[in-house]
Every structure is written in C-alpha cells, then in structure tokens.
Design an enzyme around this catalytic site. Structure first.
Site, PDB file in Angstrom:
ATOM      1  N   HIS A  99      13.618 -31.972 -22.636  1.00 17.65           N
ATOM      2  CA  HIS A  99      12.702 -31.419 -23.647  1.00 17.65           C
ATOM      3  C   HIS A  99      12.105 -30.100 -23.182  1.00 17.65           C
ATOM      4  O   HIS A  99      11.917 -29.854 -21.994  1.00 17.65           O
ATOM      5  CB  HIS A  99      11.632 -32.426 -24.060  1.00 17.65           C
ATOM      6  CG  HIS A  99      10.549 -32.696 -23.064  1.00 17.65           C
ATOM      7  ND1 HIS A  99       9.452 -31.872 -22.904  1.00 17.65           N
ATOM      8  CD2 HIS A  99      10.357 -33.729 -22.211  1.00 17.65           C
ATOM      9  CE1 HIS A  99       8.647 -32.379 -21.987  1.00 17.65           C
ATOM     10  NE2 HIS A  99       9.172 -33.502 -21.547  1.00 17.65           N
ATOM     11  N   ASP A 117       7.790 -30.155 -15.936  1.00 17.08           N
ATOM     12  CA  ASP A 117       7.872 -31.190 -16.962  1.00 17.08           C
ATOM     13  C   ASP A 117       7.867 -30.498 -18.325  1.00 17.08           C
ATOM     14  O   ASP A 117       6.808 -30.126 -18.811  1.00 17.08           O
ATOM     15  CB  ASP A 117       6.688 -32.141 -16.817  1.00 17.08           C
ATOM     16  CG  ASP A 117       6.585 -33.171 -17.929  1.00 17.08           C
ATOM     17  OD1 ASP A 117       7.560 -33.344 -18.681  1.00 17.08           O
ATOM     18  OD2 ASP A 117       5.512 -33.789 -18.049  1.00 17.08           O
ATOM     19  N   GLU A 175       8.181 -33.186 -27.375  1.00 16.74           N
ATOM     20  CA  GLU A 175       8.168 -34.473 -26.671  1.00 16.74           C
ATOM     21  C   GLU A 175       6.761 -34.861 -26.264  1.00 16.74           C
ATOM     22  O   GLU A 175       6.389 -36.047 -26.291  1.00 16.74           O
ATOM     23  CB  GLU A 175       9.080 -34.403 -25.444  1.00 16.74           C
ATOM     24  CG  GLU A 175       9.292 -35.743 -24.727  1.00 16.74           C
ATOM     25  CD  GLU A 175       8.237 -36.085 -23.684  1.00 16.74           C
ATOM     26  OE1 GLU A 175       8.214 -37.233 -23.217  1.00 16.74           O
ATOM     27  OE2 GLU A 175       7.415 -35.201 -23.334  1.00 16.74           O
ATOM     28  N   GLU A 176       5.974 -33.857 -25.866  1.00 12.99           N
ATOM     29  CA  GLU A 176       4.669 -34.143 -25.272  1.00 12.99           C
ATOM     30  C   GLU A 176       3.659 -34.750 -26.249  1.00 12.99           C
ATOM     31  O   GLU A 176       2.616 -35.248 -25.822  1.00 12.99           O
ATOM     32  CB  GLU A 176       4.086 -32.870 -24.649  1.00 12.99           C
ATOM     33  CG  GLU A 176       4.863 -32.325 -23.455  1.00 12.99           C
ATOM     34  CD  GLU A 176       4.777 -33.196 -22.218  1.00 12.99           C
ATOM     35  OE1 GLU A 176       4.040 -34.211 -22.252  1.00 12.99           O
ATOM     36  OE2 GLU A 176       5.438 -32.888 -21.224  1.00 12.99           O
ATOM     37  N   ASP A 232      14.310 -36.518 -17.718  1.00 12.80           N
ATOM     38  CA  ASP A 232      12.902 -36.116 -17.766  1.00 12.80           C
ATOM     39  C   ASP A 232      12.372 -36.229 -16.340  1.00 12.80           C
ATOM     40  O   ASP A 232      13.144 -36.455 -15.404  1.00 12.80           O
ATOM     41  CB  ASP A 232      12.125 -37.004 -18.743  1.00 12.80           C
ATOM     42  CG  ASP A 232      10.888 -36.317 -19.329  1.00 12.80           C
ATOM     43  OD1 ASP A 232      10.257 -35.513 -18.599  1.00 12.80           O
ATOM     44  OD2 ASP A 232      10.546 -36.570 -20.487  1.00 12.80           O
ATOM     45  N   HIS A 288       1.510 -32.771 -14.995  1.00 13.59           N
ATOM     46  CA  HIS A 288       0.535 -32.216 -15.943  1.00 13.59           C
ATOM     47  C   HIS A 288      -0.564 -31.420 -15.243  1.00 13.59           C
ATOM     48  O   HIS A 288      -1.690 -31.320 -15.731  1.00 13.59           O
ATOM     49  CB  HIS A 288      -0.052 -33.307 -16.840  1.00 13.59           C
ATOM     50  CG  HIS A 288       0.911 -33.793 -17.872  1.00 13.59           C
ATOM     51  ND1 HIS A 288       0.519 -34.445 -19.027  1.00 13.59           N
ATOM     52  CD2 HIS A 288       2.262 -33.714 -17.952  1.00 13.59           C
ATOM     53  CE1 HIS A 288       1.589 -34.751 -19.749  1.00 13.59           C
ATOM     54  NE2 HIS A 288       2.659 -34.320 -19.096  1.00 13.59           N
TER      55      HIS A 288
END
Length: 351
Positions: free
Chosen positions: A60, A172, A206-207, A229, A316
């Site tokens: 993603h 990510d 995606e998030e 991922d 994150h």
C-alpha cells in the site's frame, strides 16, 4: 537505492497518494506491459494482461498524516488523525502543511519543562497538541492558504543507520511498493515468462481501513493474492512478547498465520523459503491481519491470499527502521514463490 530514497521522501498521505504513485509507475514502466489506475489513485502494473488466471502481489502506498481541524483566533492549529498518527511523538516536530499555494511550514509546540507542574504533567493527547505556523491570528493563517481540511505530513527523510538499516517515515508501507516493484524488475531482467497475468498492485487508503484494496480487488478479480506489509519488531523495550509475539529485524521475512491467510498458499511460501534457504519468521494474528490481505481474501467469493511482512521498529513514527537484508529477502521470497505458481491452481483444500 535512488528510487527507494526518492519514493520514501515524497509525501503521499492517505487520500493524497498520486504524486508517489507517479514516481512508482515511472520506475515500474520498463518492466510491465500496461497500467491500471482507479479513481481514488490505486495503481497496478500488469504483466501478461490477456491471461485469464490472475495473481496479485500487493503493497500500500499511503502514509499516516494529520488534518487541520480547528484554527484558533490566536492563529494556532488543532488537528485530527488521518490514519493512526501517534499523538505522543508530535511535540517539537516540524510539519509540512499542504495547501494550494504549496507547503506551509509549522511546528508542533509544547510547553517548556520549566512551566509544567512536577508530578502532574499532562501527557501529549489529541486535544492538547497544536501546531504553530508563526501567525498571531486566524486571518493571518488563512492568508497563508491554510484552512480546515489541509493535510499535514512530517518532513523527515531517508537515512541509513549503521550501514544496513533503512530509517524514514512512511516505510509503512512504501517499502512494500518498493519491494513489489523490485520483483517486477527481477522478472524482467531474468527474462521470466510467467504462465499467468501478474498484477503488481500499489493500493491507496490502507491506513484508514484497507479501502483501496477493497476497491481494486473488485476490478482485478484475482485468483491469488500475495500481500506485503510491515509488522512489529518486538525486541525493543516496552513491548510484551507474550501478547505481541517475537519477531525482529534482520531475522527474515515474517509469514503470517490468520483466518484470512489461505493455508495451502502459506505453506507454498514456507516451502519456497525452505527450498531457497531464505530465512523467515512466523507470526500469528487473532481474527484479522489488519492488512490488505483481509480485503483481498474476503472479496470476489474468496481469493486465496497470504501475507509476507517486513519486520519494522518504531511503527507510525518518523524513524521507522528496517534491515536491508529483510528487504532483500522479502523480494526474493515473493519472486521465488511466483515461480512455483501454475496457471489454474485453485489452492483448494478439496483437490
């Protein structure tokens, strides 16, 4: 490496992924036959587009970010999340506010240590973190082009730590987009003729709930999907291995066990890793994987799907960290697994 650095440094927050997608497509162009795009920005490079049997490899494209939610009369900005942005890392960070006039710089302010009451300190929370753009009124902020709804990203860029660790925000999961692009490059350079159509898929959104994958799987209607991922390195402080399991950077790709992961496809991946001597780790997920694997698996009447994860530290945050060897081994594992898939394979438990 040039592509990886350029791709990571570019901002592509959820809902605003198209500039990053253009970088990705430009790199991928020599290695695919055509592209598919949709109205929300997902991009797919296709090899053998006329083939009836379709295999997806997917990552993603989006990164977590913030939205401007409220502008005070004194010119400070309050925010809401766009994805799982971490309020605790915000204080003292520089930010880029994306406006029609270009980037406006700001900082997440925080009261000085001298002014805080010992023993009763307020931790950073969504309702007390704020951005200062150097203005003294709401009018002045708006004159900069900043308004409610502007998206906000961090400017932190790519670095190599101790020769073999890649550090950046948005690993990510733009690392996933990078890795599937490298699979396409290897197939092209090794002159591999696949017996099926390969859909190299870079999904958006995606998030905030796997939304891009939900959309594009209905367009592609794949027969098989291999998703990549990131997952947590659980060996750093303050992580409970009893609840999070044990996976670490440098120890190889992580292969998931979960209801959405089709067992025969997962075993094919494990057999490939063992045959090709690719190191790997195992991870179990309760109920769902929390990745685009779930969106592909439960679409179109059920699509055999599996997840190969890249272990990552500090998810994150702006210093997400992965090991170079793991990146290379995820690429190898996807590539080698594709070479084992035959046209028409159902992966049915009843065959």
């Amino acid at each position: 490496m040039t592509f990886l650095e350029k791709y990571l440094n570019n901002a592509a927050p959820t809902g605003y992924e198209w500039d990053g997608q253009k970088i990705w497509m430009d790199y991928l162009k020599p290695y695919v036959d055509e592209f598919i795009t949709d109205s929300y920005g997902t991009a797919v490079g296709v090899i053998n587009p006329k083939a009836k049997y379709k295999v997806v490899i997917e990552g993603h494209a989006d990164e977590i970010s913030w939205y401007v939610n409220y502008i005070t009369d004194s010119g400070l900005l309050y925010v809401i999340r766009n994805g799982g942005s971490d309020h605790q890392i915000a204080p003292s960070k520089w930010v880029n506010i994306h406006t029609k006039n270009g980037i406006v710089k700001g900082v997440f302010g925080w009261p000085a240590i001298h002014t805080r009451t010992k023993g009763k300190e307020e931790p950073p929370k969504l309702d007390n973190i704020f951005i200062d753009v150097g203005c003294t009124s709401k009018k002045e902020v708006e004159e900069l082009g900043v308004h409610v709804g502007c998206v906000i990203t961090y400017p932190d860029e790519f670095h190599v730590l101790n020769k073999d660790k890649f550090v950046c925000r948005a690993i990510d999961n733009r690392a996933g987009g990078f890795m599937i692009a490298e699979v396409a490059r290897l197939l092209h350079e090794n002159e591999v003729k696949l017996p099926f159509g390969l859909y190299i898929t870079n999904s958006v959104q995606e998030e905030i709930g796997l939304r891009g994958a939900e959309m594009i799987t209905q367009t592609i209607k794949p027969n098989v999907a291999i998703v990549t991922d990131v997952c947590h390195d659980t060996t750093t402080p303050m992580i409970n291995k009893k609840t999070q399991g044990e996976t670490k950077i440098g120890a190889g790709p992580v292969i998931s066990y979960a209801p959405a992961v089709q067992n025969k496809l997962r075993e094919r991946i494990i057999e490939t890793a063992e045959t090709k001597k690719i190191p790997f780790q195992r991870m179990a997920s309760s109920r769902s994987t929390g990745t685009d694997t779930d969106a592909f698996a439960y679409s179109n009447g059920g699509v055999p799907s599996a997840l190969i994860s890249l272990p990552l530290r500090y998810m994150h945050t702006t210093v997400e960290t992965v090991h170079k060897d793991d990146v290379e081994n995820v690429i190898r594992l996807i590539y080698e697994t594709l070479l084992t898939i035959k046209e028409g394979e159902s992966f049915s438990y009843f065959d």
